[in-house]
Each structure stands twice: as C-alpha cells, then as structure tokens.
Motif scaffolding. Sequence first.
Motif, PDB file in Angstrom:
ATOM      1  N   ALA A  11       0.833  -1.208   0.000  1.00 19.14           N
ATOM      2  CA  ALA A  11       0.000   0.000   0.000  1.00 19.14           C
ATOM      3  C   ALA A  11       0.865   1.255   0.000  1.00 19.14           C
ATOM      4  O   ALA A  11       0.536   2.265  -0.650  1.00 19.14           O
ATOM      5  N   LYS A  12       2.009   1.186   0.697  1.00 23.08           N
ATOM      6  CA  LYS A  12       2.914   2.339   0.731  1.00 23.08           C
ATOM      7  C   LYS A  12       3.488   2.630  -0.648  1.00 23.08           C
ATOM      8  O   LYS A  12       3.591   3.794  -1.076  1.00 23.08           O
ATOM      9  N   LYS A  13       3.851   1.578  -1.382  1.00 26.88           N
ATOM     10  CA  LYS A  13       4.396   1.771  -2.729  1.00 26.88           C
ATOM     11  C   LYS A  13       3.364   2.420  -3.653  1.00 26.88           C
ATOM     12  O   LYS A  13       3.674   3.355  -4.423  1.00 26.88           O
ATOM     13  N   GLN A  14       2.137   1.943  -3.576  1.00 28.21           N
ATOM     14  CA  GLN A  14       1.084   2.542  -4.418  1.00 28.21           C
ATOM     15  C   GLN A  14       0.842   4.001  -4.041  1.00 28.21           C
ATOM     16  O   GLN A  14       0.641   4.867  -4.911  1.00 28.21           O
ATOM     17  N   PHE A  15       0.850   4.285  -2.723  1.00 24.88           N
ATOM     18  CA  PHE A  15       0.638   5.663  -2.285  1.00 24.88           C
ATOM     19  C   PHE A  15       1.765   6.577  -2.770  1.00 24.88           C
ATOM     20  O   PHE A  15       1.511   7.701  -3.239  1.00 24.88           O
ATOM     21  N   GLU A  16       2.995   6.116  -2.644  1.00 21.70           N
ATOM     22  CA  GLU A  16       4.124   6.934  -3.096  1.00 21.70           C
ATOM     23  C   GLU A  16       4.054   7.170  -4.602  1.00 21.70           C
ATOM     24  O   GLU A  16       4.377   8.267  -5.097  1.00 21.70           O
TER      25      GLU A  16
END
Length: 758
Positions: A123-128
Amino acid sequence: MKMMVDFEECLKDSPRFRAALEEVEGDVAELELKLDKLVKLCIVMIDTGKAFCVANKQFMNGIRDLAQYSSNDAVVETSLTKFSDSLQEMINFHTILFDQTQRSIKAQLQNFVKEDLRKFKDAKKQFEKVSEEKENALVKNAQVQRNKQHEVEEATNILTATRKCFRHIALDYVLQINVLQSKRRSEILKSMLSFMYAHLAFFHQGYDLFSELGPYMKDLGAQLDQLVVDAAKEKREMEQKHSTIQQKAALQDFSSDDSKLEYNVDAANGIVMEGYLFKRASNAFKTWNRKKPDHIRRWFSIQNNQLVYQKKFKDNPTVVVEDLRLCTVKHCEDIERRFCFEVVSPTKSCMLQADSEKLRQAWIKAVQTSIATAYREKGDEAEKLDKKSSPSTGSLDSGNESKDKLLKGESALQRVQCIPGNASCCDCGLADPRWASINLGITLCIECSGIHRSLGVHFSKVRSLTLDTWEPELLKLMCELGNDVINRVYEAKVEKMGIKKPQPGQRQEKEAYIKAKYVEKKFVDKYSTSSSPPEQEKRIVSRSCEEKRLSISKLGPGDQMKASPQSSEGERQDSSVFLDSKHLNPGLQLYRASYEKNLPKMAEALAHDADVNWANSEENKATPLIQAVLGGSLVTCEFLLQNGANVNQRDVQGRGPLHHATVLGHTGQVCLFLKRGANQHATDEEGKDPLSIAVEAANADIVTLLRLARMNEEMRESEGLYGQPGDETYQDIFRDFSQMASNNPEKLNRFQQDSQKF
C-alpha cells in the motif's frame, strides 16, 4: 502505544498528514526489525531446546541401561526404572512446550510479518507512486499557458483524475495503516499469552508428576537411611573378618601351602580335592613352557570319579581321566623338576607338578583314595545305599541331596508367588510383589513393604523375596499361609463396612488402611469369648492332652520317641477331642491349633490378640510352642517363633521346647530351636539337660547337633566373637539338617525306624 492517522487529514493532504505518515512508517519499520529479531531468537531457543531434549533422552537411556544392569537388585532396578520413566515424561512435556512455542511465537509472528506488514508495504508503494503522479499533474497544470485552451483543458482533466485516484489510494493506505496499528497489539499479545500458557501447562504437568513421585522418593529416602546403616555394619563386619583372616594368615607357613592339603571324599559339591598344578605338555616334545608358565598352570580337581582341569572359572572342564578306576598314580623322581607325580591311564599319561612336597603327597593320596572310592561305588550299589542310610553318614548325604534340590529347584519368589493370592500385593493388589512379611506369611509390593516396616517388627517382619536368603523352614512357612488365608482373617469385615482397599500409588490411603488392618485390627471379625472356656470344655481338652503326656512320660526315652507323632508336614492329627474354636479364648485357640498344626487357625487366634506365650495352667503351664513340638510340626514352631514365641519358656517340670523336642526325637525341631537361641544348658526338675536326655536315648543326630552347638558356643566365647554365627563347618551342618527337616523329614526318622526293626 497505538499510532493512528486521521482520514480527514488524508483528504486534505496537509503537512500534518505527511508528518503522521512519516512517523507511522518509521514506527512500522522499527516494529519489523524487532519482530524479525524476536522470531530469530525464538528459532535459536527452539533448536537449543530440542538439542537439550536429545541430550536429556540420552541421559535417561543411560539410567535405563543402569537399571537393566542392576536387575539382580530389585530396589535399585525399580527406583531407576521409575525415575527414568518420570524423566521421559518431562522430556515429553519439554517437547510439547517447544512445539507450542514454535506455533505461538515463531509461526504466528512470522505470519504477521509476512502477511500484514507486506500489505502495508504494498500500500505504501502505491501511495508513493500516486503521490508522485499527483505532484507531476499539479506542476503540469501550473505551467500550461492561458491562451492554449486545449492544453488547459487537458491539464485540468489529468489533475482531476489524478486527485481522485490519489484520494482513493490515500484512503486505502490510511485504512491499512490504522488496521495494522490496531492488529499488531492483538497479534503480539496473543502470541505471548499463548507462549506463557504453554509454560504454565509445562510447569503444572511437572508439578503433578513429581507430586505423585514424592511419596515414593520419601520412602526410598527412608530405605536409603537404613541402607547406610546396614552398609556401615557390613563394613565393620568385613573389617573384623579381614583382621581375623589376616591374623590367621600371619601364623601360616605359606611355603608349604597347608591350606590346600585337605580333601574330602564325601564333599557336598562332589569335589574331592582341587588346586593349582603345573601340567607338562602332552605333545611329542613333552616340554614345560618356561617363558609363559601360566600356559601350563591349571586349576585341577577330582570330582565325579574324574580328574579334570580348567584355565578359567567359566571354561568347561577338560577331562584328563574319564574313569579313575582305570588309572594309577605314582611319584616321579627321575626328572629334573621337583614335586612331580604322574597319573597314568590305559590311553595316556599326565605329568603334573605341585608347589611343595606336602601338596604332592596330598594329591597322590587324594587320587588313590578316589580310585578306591570309585571301585566301591561302581562295584556295590547296595553298599552305597546302606552307607547313606547309616547313622554316621546319613545326615551329610541327605544334606548333599537337599543342596542339589535347592540349587536346581524354584527360587523363593516363584515358590511363594504360586500360593493362591500371592501373585498380587496383599494390601493394594499390585501385581508381581517382590517383598514379604514373614511373620504374617503374605507378599507385598515395595511401597506397602515400606509401610509395614514402619509398623515395627512386633507387627510385621519384612524381607525381600529376591535379595535376601531364605531358610527352608521359613520358605515352607510362607507356602503354608498366603494372602488369601490371611485376608480372610484380617479383612473379614471389609465388605460389610463398605471399605475400599487402597489402589497402587495412594500412599496416604495405604498407610491408614494398613495401620487399621494390622495394628488396630478394625476389619477382624471379632467374636465374643469368655475369659476362660466352660469347665466341661477345659476338662475335655485337658484330659485328652494330659493322658497323652502322661502316657509318653511313663516310657523310656527311646520308647517316647516311638510314641511321638512323626507325621510329615501338611498332615493333621485327629482333633475330635477339641471343641469349636469360637467357644475358646484366643490363647486356648492358639494352644489347640498349635498341636493340630493348623496355621490358618493360629493366624486367626493371633489376630484376636492371643498371647503367643500363653501358658495353660491346666496342663503344667505348657505353651503353644510346646504344643507345636508335641504335634510334630517344624513349620508350626517356626510360625510361633517368628511371631515372638519365647524359645526358652518352660513348663512346671522345667522343660522348655528344646527339652520336649529332644525327648520326642524331633531332630528338625532341635536344629531349629538351637538356631533360634535355645538354652541347651537349662535343666528340668530331674536335673537333666537336653544333651543328657539325647545321650540316654542314644539319638546320634540330636547328640551331634547339641555337641556342635555347645562347641561352637564355647569357641565363640573364647575368641570373643559374641553375636557371630560360628565357623563354616557348624553352619554347613546345621544348614544340611534344616534342608532335610523341611524337604525330606522322613530321613531324620531313621533312628526310630532302626529301633522298630529290633
């Protein structure tokens, strides 16, 4: 501390939102490091624990090997087996603990790291990624020129779509963060709580295990205290024996080795003579091996009319001469070696060398005597049978026969356990009991035997069926009673009272039950008895026994022995003159049953508190032990003695049990009373002691026993060996008579048989 991110701030994408994200992301990264470290430490702990279990199991197997090695010591074998079983249970508990640790810490936390933290990272990768796209869309929208309407619309549409996507992914990211922050508390606490419960179960199981083992360990500790005392006593006895032998050895001339000069044609083990001799090689060279003398020095013996030798004790004997009747023996003076002699047979000759001239002469004489004996034995079997039945040699020959039966017969454990009820403990029912109470005549498990021992010897005398030596009369006593017989007396009211017998392992219940059974005698079926029987009953009982006593006393000693009852063990005399035992007081019941040779009735009388030394005032104050002598039963006498009968209590005529046994010619009873400390110097009202009575009756066996006992007593007093049993010859002869009295009583009746012939 739980760190949450506000959804509203997410939509604004404010600096507060970005700061919260940065803080949460740093916290999650540190959490991941801590969890990874904890999982690795858990793996190391589990591997170390498994290695500990393996080492512990090897140690436990070592204890079991030691227990199997100690199979001839029932106490050590039982204890080590029980301890190894307990250690095995602890190993199983450890294994369960490590399995639960692996499930609760390793597996559960690893799953949290791999699943939940992986979702957070995705989820962090998608948000970034969407954050970067949003920043690019904003820059592009800001850079488009006003006059380029087409580019303005395109930039506006891209920015709108990017913002929409950003909000969707940002909300998902915040949701994942908040779920992770909330879940990590439950996951960590759940795994740790499961781990702690696993420890709780482990220690609880261990506590229960050792709580059950505790009473056994306590009883074993008490036995160890006694073992320490016995070991110290045995050490003192061995030191005393060592000192005596050392003093005796200092007076011997070892150059002649006189200790080996004795030989005995009628030896109990069949060995006439034995000792080391040098043997010349029987090959063509006829040489003595000088480099290795041990190759020609052998242990020779003359046995069963053969000359044999061995190199080691476990080796099968090598026969030198098959039949001594076919050989001769001669001195050899024509060779360079000294002390040589030759045994020559039709097929070969054997050159032997002794260590001294005295030994050579002894060996030659032994071979010559054995040759003559072999001729007599093979040539005239009838003479051999007469020799065995004669007064001078019959006792020793019968003793040899009894020893053979003892060596080849069943063990004490097997014989006693064959009696009905004896295959299980008399008090708790545990199978294969290895202990016994010799005065009660019952078998016991090791735990019940410890409780019996704590009651005191006046209630129960405990002995091991596998570790202790058993005299023949005592072994026969055990076979006359048994658990079924005794329990019918001591547990007569158990079912009526609704009492349940204790089960194996219930130490406290056992102690209470055994004390109530044997000390308080709560379960004995008490019947009402008067202090003395009715006068008519007393007169009937008294008149019958007194008539018998008077009829015997009017005869001479030899005739008295003819008139005495000489029935074998197990036969019962006619008891029609006696009345129902329930009408008698316990003392009179014991008195009557002793004459009848009825051991169950005797045990019942003792259970009803009969005085074992009760004196019948109507019959010259005779005791139950004197009645047992009149009844002719060796086992009955042994039972009374084991239960505290006074072997020296005398009647009004001054005659004790030894006097009566001598008058009646009961050789086995005389032997028993002498072993049990009877005073043979006591005289009756006529001034006669047992020896003078036996001499007057010309009973060779009893005279021999009494004189041997007197000589042994004088020897011990002169040498200061008070409390010692005496020399080996004395013990061997008494052992032979005991074997005959218990196993072949008819062979002790030859004096009466010979008298009847005339």
